[in-house]
Scaffold this active site. Structure first.
Site, mmCIF file in Angstrom:
data_model
loop_
_atom_site.group_PDB
_atom_site.id
_atom_site.type_symbol
_atom_site.label_atom_id
_atom_site.label_comp_id
_atom_site.label_asym_id
_atom_site.label_seq_id
_atom_site.Cartn_x
_atom_site.Cartn_y
_atom_site.Cartn_z
ATOM 1 N N ASP A 56 0.849 -1.226 0.332
ATOM 2 C CA ASP A 56 0.093 -0.123 -0.120
ATOM 3 C C ASP A 56 1.302 1.430 0.026
ATOM 4 O O ASP A 56 2.097 0.836 -0.070
ATOM 5 C CB ASP A 56 -0.695 0.352 0.907
ATOM 6 N N LYS A 57 0.389 2.625 -0.482
ATOM 7 C CA LYS A 57 1.012 3.424 -0.440
ATOM 8 C C LYS A 57 2.216 3.840 0.652
ATOM 9 O O LYS A 57 2.958 4.365 1.113
ATOM 10 C CB LYS A 57 -0.094 4.425 -0.994
#
Length: 243
Positions: A56-57
């Protein structure tokens, strides 16, 4: 940042330390972003790279790429067959059990291919996570209905690879990850940001263990915690034992 720290590199694959806040590749869900780990690694190595998994970012840590299409398919297959062990660390709200398993199916969440017009599957997918509590702290913060607030450091091993699995599983057991704006608690997130100057999500992939896709020899790629994550660990006087 113009280059990502290399954790491992040979003729077939490369692993880098992805910082929190960096996307793995371009996505229509974050169309305003202009920096992507895949492009940065390609520029560093001056050759094409192939993504085989995602972080995930907001998650930092080990990010693996293949250096050719055949190796990419083999690595993707290893992930699908659950032959790659993934180790994570997270700071969570509350004190979970000393150890436990989260066996909780998750509804399919939209990904890049689906956002770009692919079919949207329905129904829940099996999802399984193991965890261990490594350290705890109680701080004099009256955030909820209690005069103090509890937090814990946990080691996580996802057996499956569902989208946002760790974040959703920890929310499911009422111990959301600190800094998670989607599944966490805003008041606790803000308290950590104010106290420690860290507004990122406190989740990191610290190691991947896998058979080499060409030689078959098992090996582990480890990643130190990012400086901002480590600063929180130090401030809470937690010690992480060496593997």
């Amino acid at each position: 940042m113009t280059a990502l720290p290399l954790l491992y590199c040979d003729d077939y694959l490369v692993a880098v330390h992805k910082p929190s806040g960096l996307l793995v590749h371009r996505t229509s869900l974050d169309a305003h972003e202009t920096r992507f780990a895949m492009q940065m690694v390609r520029n560093q190595l001056r050759r094409r790279v192939y993504p085989v998994h995602r972080l995930d970012k907001g998650t930092s840590g080990v990010l693996l790429f293949a250096l050719d299409a055949d190796t990419g398919r083999q690595l993707s297959s290893l992930f699908e067959q659950r032959r790659i062990d993934k180790d994570y660390l997270a700071v969570v709200r509350g004190w979970p059990d000393v150890a436990g398993e989260i066996d909780h199916p998750l509804e399919r969440r939209i990904d890049d291919a689906e956002a770009w017009g692919g079919p949207m599957p329905t129904g829940a997918q099996e999802a399984f996570t193991r965890y261990r509590r490594l350290a705890t702290v109680e701080l004099p913060w009256a955030i909820d209905r209690y005069p103090q607030s509890r937090y814990a450091l946990v080691a996580l091993k996802p057996e499956t690879g569902r989208r946002h699995q760790l974040r959703r599983h920890l929310k499911h057991i009422s111990h959301p990850i600190i800094g998670d704006a989607t599944y966490g608690k805003g008041r606790h997130n803000r308290a950590f940001a104010e106290a420690f100057g860290v507004s990122r999500m406190l989740l990191a992939c610290t190691a991947l263990t896998l058979p080499h896709p060409v030689t078959g020899v098992p090996f582990t790629v480890r990643c130190p915690l990012a400086d901002d994550f480590q600063r929180v660990i130090d401030a809470l006087s937690w010690t992480i034992a060496a593997p």
